[in-house]
Design a protein around this motif. Structure first.
Motif, PDB file in Angstrom:
ATOM      1  N   ARG A 646       0.743  -1.165   0.062  1.00 48.61           N
ATOM      2  CA  ARG A 646      -0.162  -0.021   0.245  1.00 48.61           C
ATOM      3  C   ARG A 646       0.894   1.479   0.040  1.00 48.61           C
ATOM      4  NH1 ARG A 646      -5.286   1.372   3.737  1.00 48.61           N
ATOM      5  NH2 ARG A 646      -5.270   3.656   3.492  1.00 48.61           N
ATOM      6  N   THR A 647       2.066   1.236   0.841  1.00 50.26           N
ATOM      7  CA  THR A 647       2.812   2.382   0.849  1.00 50.26           C
ATOM      8  C   THR A 647       3.444   2.748  -0.499  1.00 50.26           C
ATOM      9  OG1 THR A 647       3.328   1.860   3.172  1.00 50.26           O
ATOM     10  CG2 THR A 647       4.730   3.401   2.012  1.00 50.26           C
ATOM     11  N   VAL A 648       3.821   1.580  -1.124  1.00 51.46           N
ATOM     12  CA  VAL A 648       4.375   1.944  -2.422  1.00 51.46           C
ATOM     13  C   VAL A 648       3.323   2.325  -3.390  1.00 51.46           C
ATOM     14  CG1 VAL A 648       5.634   0.731  -4.485  1.00 51.46           C
ATOM     15  CG2 VAL A 648       6.267   0.278  -2.294  1.00 51.46           C
ATOM     16  N   ALA A 649       2.088   1.883  -3.387  1.00 55.14           N
ATOM     17  CA  ALA A 649       0.983   2.471  -4.222  1.00 55.14           C
ATOM     18  C   ALA A 649       0.865   3.767  -4.088  1.00 55.14           C
ATOM     19  CB  ALA A 649      -0.032   1.447  -4.213  1.00 55.14           C
ATOM     20  N   ASP A 650       0.547   4.226  -2.561  1.00 54.01           N
ATOM     21  CA  ASP A 650       0.530   5.784  -2.368  1.00 54.01           C
ATOM     22  C   ASP A 650       1.395   6.585  -2.846  1.00 54.01           C
ATOM     23  OD1 ASP A 650      -1.850   4.918  -0.997  1.00 54.01           O
ATOM     24  OD2 ASP A 650      -1.072   4.884   1.003  1.00 54.01           O
ATOM     25  N   ALA A 651       2.554   6.053  -2.945  1.00 55.61           N
ATOM     26  CA  ALA A 651       3.626   6.833  -3.228  1.00 55.61           C
ATOM     27  C   ALA A 651       3.793   7.279  -5.070  1.00 55.61           C
ATOM     28  CB  ALA A 651       5.078   6.461  -3.050  1.00 55.61           C
ATOM     29  N   LEU A 715       1.223  -8.086 -12.008  1.00 59.04           N
ATOM     30  CA  LEU A 715       2.133  -6.732 -11.684  1.00 59.04           C
ATOM     31  C   LEU A 715       3.501  -6.881 -12.204  1.00 59.04           C
ATOM     32  CD1 LEU A 715       2.068  -4.085 -10.233  1.00 59.04           C
ATOM     33  CD2 LEU A 715       2.828  -5.408  -8.122  1.00 59.04           C
ATOM     34  N   ARG A 716       4.202  -7.908 -12.157  1.00 68.75           N
ATOM     35  CA  ARG A 716       5.430  -7.830 -12.717  1.00 68.75           C
ATOM     36  C   ARG A 716       5.597  -7.833 -14.205  1.00 68.75           C
ATOM     37  NH1 ARG A 716      10.465  -9.205 -11.171  1.00 68.75           N
ATOM     38  NH2 ARG A 716       9.971 -10.155  -9.285  1.00 68.75           N
ATOM     39  N   ARG A 717       4.660  -8.232 -14.795  1.00 67.08           N
ATOM     40  CA  ARG A 717       4.532  -8.255 -16.298  1.00 67.08           C
ATOM     41  C   ARG A 717       3.984  -6.827 -16.902  1.00 67.08           C
ATOM     42  NH1 ARG A 717       1.368 -13.091 -16.314  1.00 67.08           N
ATOM     43  NH2 ARG A 717      -0.593 -11.900 -16.583  1.00 67.08           N
ATOM     44  N   THR A 718       3.401  -6.186 -15.972  1.00 59.64           N
ATOM     45  CA  THR A 718       2.748  -4.786 -16.080  1.00 59.64           C
ATOM     46  C   THR A 718       4.118  -3.807 -15.953  1.00 59.64           C
ATOM     47  OG1 THR A 718       0.639  -5.241 -15.597  1.00 59.64           O
ATOM     48  CG2 THR A 718       1.358  -2.947 -15.776  1.00 59.64           C
ATOM     49  N   VAL A 719       4.776  -4.012 -15.010  1.00 55.05           N
ATOM     50  CA  VAL A 719       5.946  -3.185 -14.610  1.00 55.05           C
ATOM     51  C   VAL A 719       6.960  -3.267 -15.738  1.00 55.05           C
ATOM     52  CG1 VAL A 719       7.826  -2.645 -13.001  1.00 55.05           C
ATOM     53  CG2 VAL A 719       5.375  -2.979 -12.086  1.00 55.05           C
ATOM     54  N   GLU A 720       7.345  -4.631 -16.186  1.00 58.16           N
ATOM     55  CA  GLU A 720       8.413  -4.908 -17.085  1.00 58.16           C
ATOM     56  C   GLU A 720       7.989  -4.242 -18.672  1.00 58.16           C
ATOM     57  OE1 GLU A 720       8.555  -9.189 -17.069  1.00 58.16           O
ATOM     58  OE2 GLU A 720      10.048  -9.273 -15.278  1.00 58.16           O
ATOM     59  N   ASP A 730       0.039   4.744 -17.463  1.00 58.00           N
ATOM     60  CA  ASP A 730       0.485   3.403 -16.826  1.00 58.00           C
ATOM     61  C   ASP A 730       0.633   3.358 -15.465  1.00 58.00           C
ATOM     62  OD1 ASP A 730       1.418   3.015 -19.737  1.00 58.00           O
ATOM     63  OD2 ASP A 730       3.194   4.157 -19.470  1.00 58.00           O
ATOM     64  N   VAL A 731       0.826   4.275 -14.872  1.00 59.69           N
ATOM     65  CA  VAL A 731       0.641   4.465 -13.367  1.00 59.69           C
ATOM     66  C   VAL A 731      -0.421   3.879 -12.797  1.00 59.69           C
ATOM     67  CG1 VAL A 731       1.044   5.730 -11.185  1.00 59.69           C
ATOM     68  CG2 VAL A 731       2.879   5.957 -13.019  1.00 59.69           C
ATOM     69  N   THR A 732      -1.321   4.351 -13.472  1.00 55.35           N
ATOM     70  CA  THR A 732      -2.897   3.947 -12.917  1.00 55.35           C
ATOM     71  C   THR A 732      -2.955   2.584 -12.873  1.00 55.35           C
ATOM     72  OG1 THR A 732      -3.981   5.740 -13.922  1.00 55.35           O
ATOM     73  CG2 THR A 732      -5.435   4.175 -13.669  1.00 55.35           C
ATOM     74  N   ASP A 733      -2.611   1.804 -14.067  1.00 56.03           N
ATOM     75  CA  ASP A 733      -2.596   0.354 -14.191  1.00 56.03           C
ATOM     76  C   ASP A 733      -1.893  -0.316 -13.051  1.00 56.03           C
ATOM     77  OD1 ASP A 733      -4.197   0.128 -15.987  1.00 56.03           O
ATOM     78  OD2 ASP A 733      -2.576   0.036 -17.657  1.00 56.03           O
ATOM     79  N   VAL A 734      -0.535   0.183 -12.667  1.00 57.19           N
ATOM     80  CA  VAL A 734       0.106  -0.419 -11.656  1.00 57.19           C
ATOM     81  C   VAL A 734      -0.447  -0.224 -10.193  1.00 57.19           C
ATOM     82  CG1 VAL A 734       2.648  -0.061 -10.378  1.00 57.19           C
ATOM     83  CG2 VAL A 734       2.461  -0.024 -13.076  1.00 57.19           C
ATOM     84  N   LEU A 737      -3.420  -2.627  -9.637  1.00 64.99           N
ATOM     85  CA  LEU A 737      -2.970  -3.911  -9.361  1.00 64.99           C
ATOM     86  C   LEU A 737      -2.321  -3.926  -7.951  1.00 64.99           C
ATOM     87  CD1 LEU A 737      -1.110  -4.759 -12.800  1.00 64.99           C
ATOM     88  CD2 LEU A 737      -3.117  -5.939 -11.738  1.00 64.99           C
ATOM     89  N   LEU A 738      -1.503  -2.995  -7.451  1.00 60.72           N
ATOM     90  CA  LEU A 738      -1.069  -3.057  -6.251  1.00 60.72           C
ATOM     91  C   LEU A 738      -2.127  -2.886  -5.221  1.00 60.72           C
ATOM     92  CD1 LEU A 738       1.803  -0.349  -6.614  1.00 60.72           C
ATOM     93  CD2 LEU A 738       2.071  -2.665  -6.024  1.00 60.72           C
ATOM     94  N   TYR A 739      -3.133  -1.903  -5.242  1.00 59.73           N
ATOM     95  CA  TYR A 739      -4.296  -2.025  -4.306  1.00 59.73           C
ATOM     96  C   TYR A 739      -5.110  -3.291  -4.181  1.00 59.73           C
ATOM     97  CZ  TYR A 739      -3.391   3.004  -3.498  1.00 59.73           C
ATOM     98  OH  TYR A 739      -2.687   4.422  -3.120  1.00 59.73           O
ATOM     99  N   GLY A 740      -5.141  -3.860  -5.382  1.00 61.81           N
ATOM    100  CA  GLY A 740      -6.005  -5.114  -5.499  1.00 61.81           C
ATOM    101  C   GLY A 740      -5.138  -6.088  -4.758  1.00 61.81           C
ATOM    102  N   LEU A 741      -3.840  -6.098  -5.053  1.00 57.51           N
ATOM    103  CA  LEU A 741      -3.244  -7.193  -4.376  1.00 57.51           C
ATOM    104  C   LEU A 741      -3.028  -7.060  -2.770  1.00 57.51           C
ATOM    105  CD1 LEU A 741      -0.852  -9.456  -4.326  1.00 57.51           C
ATOM    106  CD2 LEU A 741       0.828  -7.682  -4.572  1.00 57.51           C
ATOM    107  N   TYR A 742      -2.800  -5.569  -2.432  1.00 56.93           N
ATOM    108  CA  TYR A 742      -2.989  -5.276  -1.093  1.00 56.93           C
ATOM    109  C   TYR A 742      -4.036  -5.908  -0.252  1.00 56.93           C
ATOM    110  CZ  TYR A 742      -3.168  -2.587   3.276  1.00 56.93           C
ATOM    111  OH  TYR A 742      -3.400  -2.118   4.409  1.00 56.93           O
TER     112      TYR A 742
END
Length: 766
Positions: A646-651, A715-720, A730-734, A737-742
């Motif tokens: 969550r912290t990484v997604a917020d940043a 998430l890894r495929r999206t970032v790569e 692009d950041v919206t998708d990341v 995915l981060l919030y969903g994973l959280y």
């Protein structure tokens, strides 16, 4: 005199047995006159013992059914039935001995708790340890506890310790306690010698409170036992009437004596209290002290359960959930926590222990703080490794308008019902520590177990805010939530529910004491020390495991049922024997032998209450428990990693969009989290299936294990696939995915803690 009081029943039984056997020996040798003389002596001995018992009862102003035995003995002498008199005397003595032994057996766990109370302590002095009476221990004394010794008073550890807490918790697995943790009197040092600082005197310590509770439990009779006593007394005139009628219609006084012989209502007098005290003793073995038979019966009758929230459905002690760092990221989350934990080592604040524990759980090296100043209501300040660190409220730390990241942290805490501790380093706001009082993982399962045990309505009543209370109520599955209630409101609610059905109120604080006293049964959680709630309650849990309450209710209902069966079977057989004796088909000698058998049968039924019955507590094999504890340790270690998602997604809320932290997070998720989830799939789920009844109990967790790996892979495929110049789209998708994973990880962790790790004994979970 003391020997006589303790061994009287054994001595009388031995004497009457010897006289009866001696008479039989004379009779076998053809010396009938001598046999009769010896049997008469046995009868007279029994008559004297019965007379003493009647006099003692009269002095206590208690009605006694021993008058029936006295009349039977006197009648046997009068009609010349010397052998019958001797058998009656033996029956009387054996009944008293059976009662004494059965009561002792039933009280075994209670008596063991009292007997093992520590009597001495070893004070650590400059010249070495000095043994002193435990009553002389003062708050602040430094004590030494050797291997195998019992902790004499409550205290705080100076050294690491391994403790056997089974006397208080019922859990046989020793637990490890770290330096600085609070420990309770009555537990056993299962490791090397250690030092501790006394935080309470002997009388104020936990174990002294437990002993007082046990003494109260032993002193009180149950309503069923008192009713049995009254019925037994009322049984006397019925017996005399039947004996008189048998004599009047037949003219044979021997029939009257036979009726008297089989009429002693021992099943009422012995079986009922033995069954009740057996239930109390059985409950004590599980860590539940029931203050007498009356409380046990009311516990069995309870239909409405009212819970306080804090410390009952929740852990009652805050834990760190996340560390929010400043927007510039000057200090990492672990460094902020390390500095805060180092400073809080010197504080007695309720949140300080949680911060220090969280830092140690993450393996952070804590330093000694210097120049520490703590002001109540303002926070604490000191120097750690040359840096000036301050902990406190937002207004104290910000010193003016709060930056956006601090406002965001406050808003997040308000939504989640978290507590906040703001951290400044060298005068600059550096981070926010978020803490919450977590729901006990076993609470939802326990509520379901209580419903299965016959509780029809579950109510949450708390002084906390409505939003937090509603959240807890939804999670644990209660029928109604009453929030923002003060002690007077709680008392009114308990009385209102009590008018509808028998109530059980559960709480652990001083503010719960009035409601506990007003409820049909008040249950206090006193695992962390005897409080005002424990004094006001009828039932006290000395274990920090609320599932024990469901077990106690099952025990109470089972022993009450056994008491009814023991009394019903015994008195039914006695009534039939009386009628048979009145009809002339049962002579006094045979009647005495038959009555002895009835007594033994009734007591044997009553003692069934000591045999373990159905419980809601899951007992795991030692190997499975060790595996669970290891996996739970790993589970706690990856919690900060989950919060980092969550912290990484917020940043990623504003440019420039740095994907480096996302890639670092992915590497850690793959190396640590995925490996942990695979270990749980291979080791944890089979244990759950065995303990909870089949693979269906684990299918949901297995599915989320697969979903977690799938989301991390996406998430890894999206970032790569991101190009060096990251666009907002692009950041919206990341972030999505981060919030969903959280969200998946938080839900999955909650499910695991409720379904699997709640099986780990509570002391090992702290």
């Amino acid at each position: 005199m003391r020997w006589w009081r303790e061994q009287r029943e054994t001595a009388v039984f031995a004497a009457t047995t010897l006289l009866l056997l001696t008479g039989l020996a004379f009779a076998a040798a053809g010396e009938r006159d001598w046999a009769n003389r010896v049997w008469v002596a046995a009868t007279v001995f029994g008559l004297a013992y019965s007379t003493v018992a009647l006099i003692e009862a009269a002095r206590r102003r208690e009605a006694s059914v021993d008058v029936i035995a006295w009349l039977a003995l006197a009648g046997a002498l009068w009609v010349g039935e010397a052998l019958a008199g001797a058998v009656i005397a033996l029956m009387l003595a054996s009944g008293a001995l059976l009662e004494a032994r059965a009561q002792a057996r039933a009280r075994r766990e209670l008596s063991a708790l009292v007997a093992r109370a520590p009597r001495t302590a070893r004070r650590d002095t400059a010249s070495g340890p000095v043994e002193i009476p435990v009553a002389e221990v003062a708050v602040g004394d430094r004590l030494v506890v050797g291997a195998g010794e019992i902790l004499p008073v409550d205290g705080r550890l100076v050294d690491r310790a391994v403790l056997d807490e089974s006397a208080l918790t019922g859990e046989p697995i020793p637990v490890e306690r770290r330096a600085g943790e609070d420990v309770r009197s009555g537990v056993v040092n299962a490791g090397q010698a250690f030092r501790m600082t006394a935080t309470a005197g002997a009388e104020a310590s936990t174990y002294a409170g437990v002993v007082r509770l046990v003494e109260q439990a032993q002193a009180q009779s149950a309503p069923f036992v008192r009713v049995a006593d009254r019925v037994a007394v009322a049984f006397v005139p019925v017996t005399l009437l039947l004996a008189g009628l048998a004599w009047a219609f037949t003219g044979d006084p021997v029939r009257a004596v036979a009726v008297l012989v089989v009429a002693t209502p021992c099943p009422l007098l012995l079986a009922a209290p033995i069954a009740i005290i057996s239930g109390i003793s059985r409950a004590a073995r599980t860590g539940v002290i029931v203050k007498g038979g009356s409380a046990l019966e009311r516990l069995a009758a309870g239909r409405v359960l009212l819970f306080d929230k804090t410390g009952t459905l929740t852990a009652g002690r805050p834990v760190l959930t996340d560390v929010v760092t400043a927007a510039d990221g000057t200090l990492a989350a672990d460094e902020i926590l390390r500095l805060a934990g180092s400073l809080d080592q010197t504080s007695a604040h309720v949140l300080a222990g949680a911060i220090v524990t969280a830092a140690r759980d993450r393996g952070l090296r804590l330093s000694a703080a210097e120049q520490v100043v703590e002001r109540h209501g303002h926070g604490i300040e000191g120097t750690v490794d040359g840096r000036r660190v301050r902990l406190g409220k937002a207004s104290t730390i910000a010193g003016g308008p709060m930056p956006p990241w601090m406002r965001h942290a406050r808003r997040r805490a308000a939504l989640e019902g978290s507590l906040t501790v703001f951290v400044a380093v060298d005068g600059v706001p550096a981070g926010v520590l978020l803490l919450e009082d977590p729901i006990r993982p076993q609470a939802p399962r326990m509520v379901r177990a209580l419903r299965a045990a016959g509780i029809g309505r579950v109510v949450l009543v708390t002084g906390d805010h409505a939003d937090t209370a509603e959240t807890v109520g939804r999670v644990v599955g209660v029928d109604a939530v009453h929030a923002d209630r003060d002690p007077a409101d709680k008392l009114a609610l308990v009385r209102a529910e009590q008018r509808r059905a028998p109530t059980i109120m559960v709480g652990d604080g001083i503010n719960d004491a009035p409601a506990l006293a007003a409820a049909g049964v008040g249950v206090a959680l006193a695992a962390r020390g005897a409080t005002a709630s424990a004094e006001a309650a009828d039932v006290v849990l000395t274990v920090d495991r609320i599932a024990a309450l469901a077990d106690a209710i099952l025990i109470a209902r089972r022993c009450r049922t056994i008491a009814f069966w023991a009394v019903g079977v015994g008195m039914g057989l006695s009534a039939v024997a009386m009628l048979v004796a009145a009809a002339g088909f049962l002579p006094p000698v045979a009647g005495a032998v038959l009555q002895e058998g009835i007594d033994v049968a009734a007591i044997a039924i009553a003692l069934i209450a000591l045999i373990p019955g159905k419980t809601h507590t899951v007992r795991l094999p030692a190997a499975d428990l060790a595996t669970l504890q290891r996996l739970y340790t790993e589970h706690r270690q990856v919690r900060p990693l989950v919060e980092r998602v969550r912290t990484v997604a917020d940043a990623l809320d504003r440019p420039p969009y740095e994907t480096g932290p996302v890639r670092e997070l992915l590497d850690e998720l793959q190396d640590r989290l995925v490996a942990h989830e695979r270990a749980e799939e291979a080791e944890l789920l089979p244990i759950m299936a065995r303990a909870l009844g089949g693979i269906e109990a684990t299918s949901g967790l297995s599915r989320t294990h697969a979903e977690i790996e799938h989301q991390i892979s996406r998430l890894r495929r999206t970032v790569e696939d991101l190009i060096p110049e990251v666009e907002p789209e692009d950041v919206t998708d990341v972030r999505r995915l981060l919030y969903g994973l959280y969200a998946i990880l938080r839900l999955h962790n909650a499910q695991e803690e409720e379904g699997a790790f709640s099986l780990v004994p509570e002391p090992s979970r702290t």
